[in-house]
Design an enzyme around this catalytic site. Structure first.
Site: not given
Ligand SMILES: Cc1ncc(COP(=O)(O)O)c(C=O)c1O
Lengths: 155, 428
Positions: B143, B220, B223, B246, B386
């Site tokens: 991401h 990370d 998910q 999430k 993203c």
């Molecule tokens: C794999 C992953 N990492 C990071 C994020 C970022 O999460 P947040 O926007 O809540 O910081 C997301 C969500 O969009 C994600 O799917």
């Protein structure tokens, strides 16, 4: 939002493909990855050709086709007037119902009135129109561009 | 073909499904209709999940009965708010099997958690310091939240950014792991479950190589935390980041879990109230972790809400949620592969795969797919999610993504498959 006119232009686009031109621009819509490469050719003060190649959603593609149909053959002042009217319609958030006068100016482009209610899609519809304006400024140079704007405002 | 499901055929009873009828009663929003009375079919939980009544009630009662600023207050409300906030930390610590509650840092989302780590390492002393002689390793399926902070760190320090590429079937290409992770590598940061491809990555192989060369490991788990049991000790990572919204929690709350000795050794990033021990006009000393990393008034209600979310998920059981999603994923892969011109972007089998399905549909642009599905009440996400490098890797401008959660049903999968058939007809 998906009027038949829009689907028709999407499936059978007018003037698609890149031909010779005085200037070329490449515009992208970063939110969805729509892209367009667009060229303009001027003869005297007339839009002789707008050619384009791109990928994107039906709205962005159909809008480029409508642009080609509407602007080719028009003189610059009139073309700018059409562009400004289309911009006004697309920024209306669905509040403008095109009247007869607007329909006369925009022809098929009035079909996009419904798209203006979808903020995420307005950029798709405007992509080629912004590219056209940018390419025109590039082709004609700033001075001619200013003059054309002036002419339109006083017309 | 055995296992083929014909359109219109009632969904088979799938093994491992949760009692979604009961679960859906906990999520008031799933009852609403859209576009003149159409039933909402919410297939966008990977972007943000919906919230159960239990979380909403907790937020409400927190504000109605207990709110004050946390820490050092001597009145009843301050004590109650502090107790609730810190209890949320206990719950999250237990949820991820953290050895100590002090290893749980509250942030505002996963992005902030990852930025926090990148900044700590940029300012750190040896042996953690990232500088021009060192390398940072990420992957092509991250991401943007796990790409950009490392790009920034690399630009500021002169460090080299490297990454693992992807195989054609949507998995990490670890064939060159020894060249990618080397003695120069200071930190390896990767996603546990991809938000585009759905891939569950092989943690062990990466961690083993990182440990061999003495690199820190950041995972990370944005998910993963919502969908499967998460055990930070079993992962053997140094940092794990995830985000509350999430996983049935409120927006505005995220978590960074870090190993205690690292949190003690590494410098703070943001300065402010709550994070200090003592302050003079010349210098300050810092509170011990986790408070050292929680400058300013924290997202109190949001943390408390996350605590309630974690209770809710644990009450159902993360292994049962994972089994439910696995069954739904298997079914969805089967139904979607039967839609003509549909190409799954990511693993086509449910093994080592989460319940997030990205796909293209002929050359119909995802924006059009999403819009026509929306008209039928089906909420999916379209675009590059993203994670634009993933789209570049597979040569597509964008995808349509359907993602499932504990409240998703086989009937919703059917609606999606039928909706996609309708989309095809519409643009044919
Ligand atoms: C794999 C992953 N990492 C990071 C994020 C970022 O999460 P947040 O926007 O809540 O910081 C997301 C969500 O969009 C994600 O799917």
């Amino acid at each position: 939002m998906y009027q038949d006119v829009i689907l028709d232009h999407y499936k059978h686009p007018h003037g698609r493909g890149l031909r010779s031109g005085d200037a070329e621009v490449h515009h992208v819509n970063p939110t969805c990855g729509d892209e367009i490469t667009l060229r303009v050719r001027y003869e005297g003060g007339t839009v002789a050709d707008v050619s384009y190649e791109g990928q994107g959603c039906s709205i962005s593609q159909a809008s480029a086709s409508v642009l080609n149909e509407l602007l080719v053959g028009k003189d610059l002042g009139e073309a700018l007037g059409i562009q400004a009217t289309f911009l006004e319609l697309m920024q209306s958030k669905g509040r403008i119902t095109p009247d007869e006068q607007m329909e006369e100016v925009l022809e098929d482009a009035v079909a996009f009135a419904g798209v203006s209610k979808y903020p995420a899609r307005v950029k798709c519809a405007l992509l080629s129109w912004m590219a056209w304006k940018d390419a025109t400024a590039k082709a004609l140079g700033e001075a001619a561009w200013e003059a054309a704007g002036q002419e339109r405002r006083t017309a | 073909m055995s296992g083929e499901v014909l359109p219109g055929e009632a969904p088979a009873v799938l093994p491992g499904l949760l009692d979604t009828e009961a679960i859906r009663k906990d999520f008031p929003i799933l009852d609403r209709t859209v576009h003149d009375g159409r039933k909402l079919i919410y297939l966008d939980s990977a972007a943000s999940s919906q919230k159960p009544r239990q979380v909403l009630d907790t937020l409400q009662s927190y504000y109605e009965r207990h709110h004050a600023n946390v820490h050092r207050g001597v009145h009843v409300l301050a004590e109650e708010a502090t107790a609730l906030y810190e209890a949320a930390r206990d719950k999250v610590a237990a949820f991820v099997n953290a050895p100590s509650r002090d290893e749980v840092v509250f942030t505002k989302n996963a992005s902030e958690s990852l930025n926090l780590v990148a900044n700590m390492l940029g300012w750190a002393d040896e042996p953690y310091r990232v500088d021009a002689s060192t390398e940072i390793v990420i992957t092509e399926m991250e991401h943007h939240s796990n790409i950009v902070p490392w790009q920034l760190l690399a630009q500021r320090t002169g460090a080299t950014l490297k990454w693992f590429g992807l195989t054609d079937d949507g998995r990490l290409d670890l064939s060159d792991i020894e060249q990618v992770i080397t003695e120069h590598t200071k930190v390896v940061s990767f996603v546990l479950v991809s938000n585009v491809l759905g891939t569950v990555n092989p943690v062990e192989a990466i961690v083993r190589r990182a440990q061999e060369v003495g690199a820190l490991v950041v995972i990370d788990a944005s998910q993963a935390a919502p969908h499967m049991p998460l055990d930070v000790q079993a992962l053997q990572a140094d940092f794990v980041a995830f985000t509350g919204h999430k996983m049935c929690g409120p927006t505005g709350i995220g978590v960074l879990w870090g190993r205690q000795e690292l949190l003690e050794d590494l410098p703070p990033f943001l300065g402010g109230g709550e994070m200090i021990e003592t302050v003079t006009m010349h210098s300050s000393t810092y509170a011990p972790a986790p408070h050292k990393f929680e400058a300013g008034t924290p997202p109190i209600a949001q943390a408390v809400g996350l605590g309630a979310a974690v209770d809710y998920l644990s009450g159902i059981g993360m292994d049962r949620i994972a089994a439910h999603e696995h069954a739904i994923t298997e079914y969805a892969l089967r139904r979607l592969s039967a839609v003509p011109d549909l190409r799954i972007v990511g693993p086509v089998s449910a093994a080592d795969r989460g319940a997030t399905l990205s796909f293209t549909l002929g050359d119909i642009h995802p924006h059009d797919v999403g819009q026509v599905l929306d008209e039928q009440g089906i909420a999916v996400r379209v675009g590059h999610h993203c994670a634009r490098p993933v789209c570049l890797r597979y040569g597509i401008p964008a995808t349509t993504r359907a993602s499932f959660y504990l409240y998703s049903t086989p009937a919703e999968v059917d609606a999606l498959a039928e909706g996609l058939e309708y989309v095809r007809g519409f643009f044919a």
